[in-house]
Write a protein that holds these residues in place. Structure first.
Motif, PDB file in Angstrom:
ATOM      1  N   ALA A   3      10.469  17.119   8.662  1.00  0.00           N
ATOM      2  CA  ALA A   3      10.912  18.437   9.140  1.00  0.00           C
ATOM      3  C   ALA A   3      10.141  19.561   8.458  1.00  0.00           C
ATOM      4  N   GLN A   4       9.529  19.272   7.317  1.00  0.00           N
ATOM      5  CA  GLN A   4       8.696  20.243   6.607  1.00  0.00           C
ATOM      6  C   GLN A   4       7.267  20.254   7.144  1.00  0.00           C
ATOM      7  N   SER A  36       0.835  -1.197   0.000  1.00  0.00           N
ATOM      8  CA  SER A  36       0.000   0.000   0.000  1.00  0.00           C
ATOM      9  C   SER A  36       0.870   1.246   0.000  1.00  0.00           C
ATOM     10  N   TRP A  37       0.323   2.298  -0.633  1.00  0.00           N
ATOM     11  CA  TRP A  37       0.984   3.588  -0.680  1.00  0.00           C
ATOM     12  C   TRP A  37       0.582   4.444   0.521  1.00  0.00           C
ATOM     13  N   LEU A  38       1.477   5.354   0.852  1.00  0.00           N
ATOM     14  CA  LEU A  38       1.225   6.383   1.855  1.00  0.00           C
ATOM     15  C   LEU A  38       1.511   7.730   1.206  1.00  0.00           C
ATOM     16  N   PHE A  39       0.569   8.650   1.351  1.00  0.00           N
ATOM     17  CA  PHE A  39       0.680   9.948   0.703  1.00  0.00           C
ATOM     18  C   PHE A  39       0.977  11.010   1.751  1.00  0.00           C
ATOM     19  N   PRO A  40       1.945  11.895   1.527  1.00  0.00           N
ATOM     20  CA  PRO A  40       2.264  12.913   2.520  1.00  0.00           C
ATOM     21  C   PRO A  40       1.158  13.947   2.689  1.00  0.00           C
ATOM     22  N   GLY A  41       1.083  14.541   3.856  1.00  0.00           N
ATOM     23  CA  GLY A  41       0.079  15.569   4.109  1.00  0.00           C
ATOM     24  C   GLY A  41       0.407  16.337   5.370  1.00  0.00           C
ATOM     25  N   SER A  42      -0.416  17.336   5.648  1.00  0.00           N
ATOM     26  CA  SER A  42      -0.246  18.145   6.843  1.00  0.00           C
ATOM     27  C   SER A  42      -1.035  17.534   7.999  1.00  0.00           C
ATOM     28  N   PRO A  43      -0.619  17.776   9.227  1.00  0.00           N
ATOM     29  CA  PRO A  43      -1.322  17.222  10.387  1.00  0.00           C
ATOM     30  C   PRO A  43      -2.818  17.505  10.330  1.00  0.00           C
ATOM     31  N   GLY A  44      -3.616  16.480  10.601  1.00  0.00           N
ATOM     32  CA  GLY A  44      -5.061  16.613  10.581  1.00  0.00           C
ATOM     33  C   GLY A  44      -5.694  16.142   9.293  1.00  0.00           C
ATOM     34  N   GLU A  45      -4.907  16.018   8.217  1.00  0.00           N
ATOM     35  CA  GLU A  45      -5.455  15.520   6.953  1.00  0.00           C
ATOM     36  C   GLU A  45      -5.605  14.006   7.023  1.00  0.00           C
ATOM     37  N   LEU A  65       5.313  17.506   7.379  1.00  0.00           N
ATOM     38  CA  LEU A  65       4.512  16.531   6.639  1.00  0.00           C
ATOM     39  C   LEU A  65       4.480  15.181   7.344  1.00  0.00           C
ATOM     40  N   CYS A  66       3.333  14.517   7.295  1.00  0.00           N
ATOM     41  CA  CYS A  66       3.249  13.130   7.719  1.00  0.00           C
ATOM     42  C   CYS A  66       3.635  12.240   6.533  1.00  0.00           C
ATOM     43  N   ASN A  67       3.984  11.002   6.817  1.00  0.00           N
ATOM     44  CA  ASN A  67       4.324  10.014   5.778  1.00  0.00           C
ATOM     45  C   ASN A  67       5.473  10.474   4.897  1.00  0.00           C
ATOM     46  N   ALA A  68       6.318  11.321   5.425  1.00  0.00           N
ATOM     47  CA  ALA A  68       7.476  11.820   4.696  1.00  0.00           C
ATOM     48  C   ALA A  68       8.741  11.272   5.344  1.00  0.00           C
ATOM     49  N   TYR A  69       9.870  11.575   4.729  1.00  0.00           N
ATOM     50  CA  TYR A  69      11.119  10.971   5.177  1.00  0.00           C
ATOM     51  C   TYR A  69      11.644  11.543   6.497  1.00  0.00           C
ATOM     52  N   SER A  70      12.078  10.652   7.341  1.00  0.00           N
ATOM     53  CA  SER A  70      12.920  10.930   8.494  1.00  0.00           C
ATOM     54  C   SER A  70      13.460   9.575   8.925  1.00  0.00           C
ATOM     55  N   THR A  71      14.529   9.587   9.679  1.00  0.00           N
ATOM     56  CA  THR A  71      15.072   8.325  10.175  1.00  0.00           C
ATOM     57  C   THR A  71      14.051   7.602  11.035  1.00  0.00           C
ATOM     58  N   ALA A  72      13.293   8.372  11.818  1.00  0.00           N
ATOM     59  CA  ALA A  72      12.265   7.763  12.668  1.00  0.00           C
ATOM     60  C   ALA A  72      11.156   7.140  11.831  1.00  0.00           C
ATOM     61  N   ASP A  73      10.763   7.829  10.743  1.00  0.00           N
ATOM     62  CA  ASP A  73       9.713   7.291   9.887  1.00  0.00           C
ATOM     63  C   ASP A  73      10.167   5.992   9.239  1.00  0.00           C
TER      64      ASP A  73
END
Length: 367
Positions: free
Chosen positions: A100-101, A53-62, A103-111
């Motif tokens: 850091a921008q 499944s895909w995950l699409f980036p978005g802003s908190p609350g979306e 966004l959810c579902n975006a890159y970070s080491t934690a993600d």
């Protein structure tokens, strides 16, 4: 990933943000005539199938930001997660989308760590939704080289499975664009394979040979898996006519059978199914379609009903989807039962890998 005009995506996501807080539910009532389904869950089609499944980036609350909580139930423990980490810019530069921008579902080491904890494979996605973006990337040797290095370095450093390439607007590409696209895929595949990584390529739904895309040439360019995006049939509705469902059973069968003639190895063929809804004028107007509406937003639309009897009256026998009209608009969504039946439809034809668009406020297969 999304056969949807950019304006429609923006409309859906803006609405989603305003309606944040809705939570998805799924209908469990039995449906009408459809492909054979077993008494429990998504039937025999679920056994032996690798789910993605895909995950699409978005802003908190979306709604798409609910995707993380959804995959943490380990629905994809033995499957693949595909977050969009990169977006092609109009000048062809590849932008790394990060948490850091904001966004959810975006890159970070934690993600990355969270993805690995809940999936067997991880294919971050490179997304380019317009011909302008695609052309700017693939027509430039410099941009191609930069992108290949950028993508390979990240998946190698983070020890991810590979890269999912989602460059779209296929129908507007020139023959040169397609040739340059193949060059880019070949360069990326070579780089990834040398690093012990894999390449997925997202491809349009086709039922016959076309001049603007060729599955065989894409596989020959080095794609380890070809992901056929078998959804958004509604955009092919006749102008002024009744909008068709997101993906009818018969259409899915045609797509799978055609794809299997081009990619006969089931391990290299992935069929992508829809888990979302859309709205459009009841007298179809392609320019007024709002696509990829999350179910958590769809259930707030005019005329929506969660009553099991009403849901089953609205279930379309040709697709399993729930459809109704209100104030001149038609609404359509894929619930768990429709998703189950689409899965059964394609696995009956021998499909063993299935990707779902998308996590985040949308139904999943029932259990």
């Amino acid at each position: 990933m999304r056969r949807v005009p950019a304006a429609s995506i923006a409309t859906a996501l803006t609405t989603a943000f305003l309606l944040a807080g809705c939570t998805p539910t799924s209908t469990t009532a039995a449906g009408g005539p459809s492909p054979k389904v077993s008494a429990t869950g998504p039937g025999s089609g679920r056994a032996g199938v690798q789910l993605q499944s895909w995950l699409f980036p978005g802003s908190p609350g979306e709604p798409q930001c609910a995707g993380q909580a959804e995959y943490r139930d380990d629905r994809l423990r033995s499957g693949a997660l595909k977050p969009e980490y990169w977006k092609v810019q109009p000048d062809g530069e590849v932008l790394l989308e990060t948490t850091a921008q904001g966004l959810c579902n975006a890159y970070s080491t934690a993600d990355v760590g969270d993805l690995k904890a809940h999936s067997a494979q991880q294919y971050p996605t490179l997304s380019g939704m317009t011909t302008l973006e695609v052309h700017a990337l693939v027509s430039s040797a410099t941009r191609r080289t930069q992108a290949v290095r950028q993508l390979t370095d990240l998946v190698r450093t983070e020890e991810l499975t590979g890269v999912d390439v989602d460059l779209e607007d296929f129908w507007s590409w020139s023959s040169t664009d397609f040739t340059d696209y193949l060059t880019f895929l070949s360069q990326l595949a070579d780089s990834l394979h040398k690093a012990g990584k894999r390449l997925q390529v997202d491809a349009p739904p086709m039922t016959q040979d076309e001049s603007w895309y060729d599955y065989v040439r894409v596989v020959r360019a080095g794609a380890d898996e070809l992901v056929i995006m078998a959804y958004d049939e509604e955009f092919d509705s006749p102008p002024g006519g009744t909008p068709v469902p997101v993906a009818r059973y018969k259409w899915l069968q045609q797509i799978v059978r055609y794809a299997q003639t081009k990619v006969p190895d089931p391990n290299r063929l992935v069929i992508a199914l829809p888990s979302y809804g859309y709205s459009a004028p009841a007298a179809f107007d392609r320019d007024k379609v709002t696509g990829s509406i999350p179910f958590s937003v769809m259930r707030t639309q005019p005329g929506w009903s969660g009553d099991p009897a009403a849901v089953e009256r609205r279930r379309d026998p040709d697709s399993g989807e729930i459809r109704w009209t209100s104030d001149g608009m038609l609404y359509d969504y894929v619930d768990s039962i429709a998703l189950n039946r689409k899965l059964d439809t394609i696995t009956a034809l021998g499909v063993t890998k299935v990707s779902v668009w998308a996590l985040g406020g949308n139904p999943w297969f029932s259990h």
